[in-house]
Design an enzyme around this catalytic site. Structure first.
Site, PDB file in Angstrom:
ATOM      1  N   PRO A 101      45.157 -40.463 -37.770  1.00 23.56           N
ATOM      2  CA  PRO A 101      45.420 -41.541 -38.738  1.00 23.56           C
ATOM      3  C   PRO A 101      44.276 -42.557 -38.717  1.00 23.56           C
ATOM      4  CG  PRO A 101      47.319 -41.181 -37.303  1.00 23.56           C
ATOM      5  CD  PRO A 101      46.189 -40.378 -36.743  1.00 23.56           C
ATOM      6  N   SER A 104      44.175 -47.122 -37.106  1.00 20.42           N
ATOM      7  CA  SER A 104      45.346 -47.384 -36.256  1.00 20.42           C
ATOM      8  C   SER A 104      44.962 -47.347 -34.778  1.00 20.42           C
ATOM      9  CB  SER A 104      46.470 -46.404 -36.573  1.00 20.42           C
ATOM     10  OG  SER A 104      45.968 -45.105 -36.614  1.00 20.42           O
ATOM     11  N   GLY A 105      43.718 -47.698 -34.486  1.00 23.51           N
ATOM     12  CA  GLY A 105      43.315 -47.827 -33.084  1.00 23.51           C
ATOM     13  C   GLY A 105      43.087 -46.494 -32.399  1.00 23.51           C
ATOM     14  N   LEU A 106      42.982 -45.423 -33.196  1.00 22.46           N
ATOM     15  CA  LEU A 106      42.843 -44.096 -32.591  1.00 22.46           C
ATOM     16  C   LEU A 106      41.408 -43.575 -32.657  1.00 22.46           C
ATOM     17  CD1 LEU A 106      46.209 -42.661 -33.910  1.00 22.46           C
ATOM     18  CD2 LEU A 106      45.607 -42.929 -31.508  1.00 22.46           C
ATOM     19  N   GLY A 107      40.500 -44.391 -33.125  1.00 18.43           N
ATOM     20  CA  GLY A 107      39.081 -43.998 -33.098  1.00 18.43           C
ATOM     21  C   GLY A 107      38.706 -42.970 -34.147  1.00 18.43           C
ATOM     22  N   SER A 108      39.379 -42.988 -35.301  1.00 15.46           N
ATOM     23  CA  SER A 108      39.121 -41.927 -36.276  1.00 15.46           C
ATOM     24  C   SER A 108      37.666 -41.940 -36.762  1.00 15.46           C
ATOM     25  CB  SER A 108      40.119 -41.998 -37.430  1.00 15.46           C
ATOM     26  OG  SER A 108      39.618 -42.737 -38.485  1.00 15.46           O
ATOM     27  N   ALA A 110      34.892 -42.887 -35.157  1.00 19.28           N
ATOM     28  CA  ALA A 110      33.993 -42.332 -34.140  1.00 19.28           C
ATOM     29  C   ALA A 110      34.185 -40.820 -34.022  1.00 19.28           C
ATOM     30  CB  ALA A 110      34.234 -43.007 -32.788  1.00 19.28           C
ATOM     31  N   ALA A 111      35.428 -40.363 -34.177  1.00 23.13           N
ATOM     32  CA  ALA A 111      35.689 -38.923 -34.058  1.00 23.13           C
ATOM     33  C   ALA A 111      35.025 -38.154 -35.199  1.00 23.13           C
ATOM     34  CB  ALA A 111      37.195 -38.658 -34.027  1.00 23.13           C
ATOM     35  N   ASP A 152      35.046 -46.283 -28.086  1.00 26.60           N
ATOM     36  CA  ASP A 152      35.499 -45.150 -28.896  1.00 26.60           C
ATOM     37  C   ASP A 152      34.498 -43.999 -28.833  1.00 26.60           C
ATOM     38  OD1 ASP A 152      37.428 -46.973 -29.532  1.00 26.60           O
ATOM     39  OD2 ASP A 152      37.404 -46.599 -31.684  1.00 26.60           O
TER      40      ASP A 152
HETATM   41  O1  PMV Z   1      43.054 -51.067 -31.639  1.00 33.30           O
HETATM   42  P1  PMV Z   1      41.932 -50.549 -30.803  1.00 33.30           P
HETATM   43  O2  PMV Z   1      42.204 -49.256 -30.106  1.00 33.30           O
HETATM   44  O3  PMV Z   1      40.611 -50.569 -31.518  1.00 33.30           O
HETATM   45  O4  PMV Z   1      41.795 -51.538 -29.592  1.00 33.30           O
HETATM   46  C1  PMV Z   1      41.600 -52.915 -29.713  1.00 33.30           C
HETATM   47  C2  PMV Z   1      41.416 -53.456 -28.348  1.00 33.30           C
HETATM   48  C3  PMV Z   1      41.265 -54.953 -28.260  1.00 33.30           C
HETATM   49  O5  PMV Z   1      41.103 -55.229 -26.898  1.00 33.30           O
HETATM   50  C4  PMV Z   1      42.502 -55.668 -28.764  1.00 33.30           C
HETATM   51  C5  PMV Z   1      40.067 -55.427 -29.053  1.00 33.30           C
HETATM   52  C6  PMV Z   1      38.730 -55.011 -28.511  1.00 33.30           C
HETATM   53  O6  PMV Z   1      37.742 -55.131 -29.262  1.00 33.30           O
HETATM   54  O7  PMV Z   1      38.614 -54.594 -27.357  1.00 33.30           O
END
Ligand code: PMV
Length: 313
Positions: A101, A104-108, A110-111, A152
Site C-alpha cells: 500500500p 502508509s509507512g511501508l516504504g513503497s 523505496a521498494a 527505508d
Molecule cells: O511512517 P513511517 O514508517 O515513515 O515512519 C515514521 C517514523 C517517524 O519517526 C514518526 C518519523 C521519522 O521521520 O522518523
C-alpha cells in the site's frame, strides 16, 4: 525477448518511531510478504534508447523523457544507468507491480526504486552491491521526503532488520530467532509529516516532558535489540505494549488504533503497538503459531481494513 525481473520487500518500524526524530534509536524490519516488482523487457523494435514505463496501479504508461526531470521513476532509471556506466539504455519497457500500500509507512517508494535498480542492472548484465542499490534508492527518497532518514532504502535494499540513530551509520541486526508479526491497517490515512509536526509543537511547549518520554522509548529500543539478537523474540511483546503506552503519552495514538491494539491483545497477541507516524496507518502485533489465526480474526472483527502476516528472519 527475455524479461529481467527483480522484487523488493516493504518495511515497517518495530520500535522507536517519533523518538528517533530526537536522536534516540529505532528498529525497522523488512516485510517480505509485501513486494514491489519491476520487469524489464528489451524492445528491439522501439526507437533507439526509448524507455517506456508502465505502472497499471497508478494508470501510468509514459515514455521516460515525457516525465518531469525530477519524477522519482525517471530519476531512478537515469541514476541507475549512470551508475552502471551506460550512456543510454537499450530500448526497453519497464513494468511495475506492487502489493505494498502506498503512503502508509511501508516504504513503497523505496521498494519500487530498489526493484527498478536491480531489474535494470540485470537487464544490462551487471551486478550492483546492496550498498550501492541502497545509496541510489536514497537519492530518490530525497525527492519523496526531503531529508529522509535512510531507513527505508537500507532495510529494503539489504532485506535486513536495522538499528539506527539519526546521523549515524545504520547497523544491520542479526535475528537470533525468527518471529511473526501481524500488520493491520486502520484504513485511516495519516501523513507522517502531520504527526511529526504536532509532536514537535508539544515538545517545544514542554521539552522536559517529551525528552523524558523519548528517553524511555530509547531504553525500550535497546532492550528490544538485545532480545532480538539473543533470539528471545517472545519477550518483545511486553516491550511493544510499553512502547505503545509511551506513544499514547506522546499523543500519536487514536481511538481507532487503540481499538485494533486491544483486539489484537484479546485475540492472544503477545504484544501490540502502532507503527510509524500514528493516528492512522498500521498497528503491529506479535503472534505465534498458536494464536496467529485468532488474532487475525479479532483484528478483522474490530474493523481492520487488511491484515497480513510477515516473518522477521
Ligand atoms: O511512517 P513511517 O514508517 O515513515 O515512519 C515514521 C517514523 C517517524 O519517526 C514518526 C518519523 C521519522 O521521520 O522518523
Amino acid at each position: 525477448m527475455p524479461a529481467f525481473t527483480a522484487t523488493a520487500p516493504a518495511k515497517i518500524i518495530l520500535f522507536g518511531e517519533h523518538a528517533v526524530v530526537y536522536g534516540r534509536p529505532a528498529i525497522a524490519v523488512p516485510v517480505t510478504s509485501l513486494q514491489a516488482r519491476a520487469i524489464v523487457r528489451g524492445a528491439p523494435h522501439a526507437p533507439h534508447g526509448q524507455v517506456r514505463l508502465i505502472s497499471p496501479a497508478v494508470q501510468l504508461d509514459a515514455l521516460l523523457d515525457e516525465l518531469e526531470p525530477n519524477h522519482p521513476l525517471r530519476r531512478v532509471v537515469e541514476l541507475t544507468a549512470q551508475e552502471l556506466g551506460a550512456s543510454y539504455l537499450p530500448a526497453c519497457q519497464i513494468t511495475l507491480q506492487s502489493t505494498i500500500p502506498v503512503a502508509s509507512g511501508l516504504g513503497s517508494g523505496a521498494a519500487i526504486s530498489v526493484a527498478i535498480i536491480r531489474a535494470l542492472a540485470a537487464y544490462l548484465g551487471k551486478a550492483l552491491a546492496d550498498e550501492t542499490v541502497s545509496a541510489l534508492a536514497y537519492e530518490v527518497e530525497k525527492i519523496h521526503h526531503g531529508t529522509p532518514s535512510g531507513v527505508d532504502n537500507t532495510v529494503i535494499a539489504l532485506r535486513k532488520a536495522v538499528y539506527f540513530v539519526r546521523g549515524q551509520p545504520i547497523e544491520s541486526l542479526s535475528i537470533g530467532h525468527p518471529f511473526t508479526l501481524l500488520i493491520a491497517d486502520s484504513g485511516i490515512p495519516s501523513p507522517t509529516a502531520t504527526t511529526v509536526a504536532e509532536v514537535r509543537a508539544g515538545w517545544q511547549q514542554n521539552p522536559a516532558y517529551f525528552e523524558a518520554l523519548f528517553d524511555q522509548i530509547g531504553a525500550i529500543v535497546q532492550q528490544a535489540r538485545s532480545l532480538i539478537e539473543k533470539g528471545q523474540p517472545e519477550l518483545l511483546g511486553d516491550l511493544m505494549n510499553h512502547n505503545q503506552r509511551l506513544l499514547q503519552e506522546v499523543g500519536v495514538s487514536s481511538p481507532e488504533l487503540e481499538s485494533l491494539i486491544a483486539a489484537a491483545r484479546r485475540g492472544g497477541a503477545l504484544g501490540a503497538k502502532l507503527s510509524g507516524g500514528g493516528r492512522g496507518g498500521n498497528i503491529i502485533a506479535l503472534v505465534d503459531e498458536s494464536n496467529a489465526a485468532a488474532v487475525g480474526e479479532s483484528l478483522r472483527a474490530a474493523g481492520a481494513r487488511s491484515v497480513f502476516a510477515t516473518v522477521v528472519q
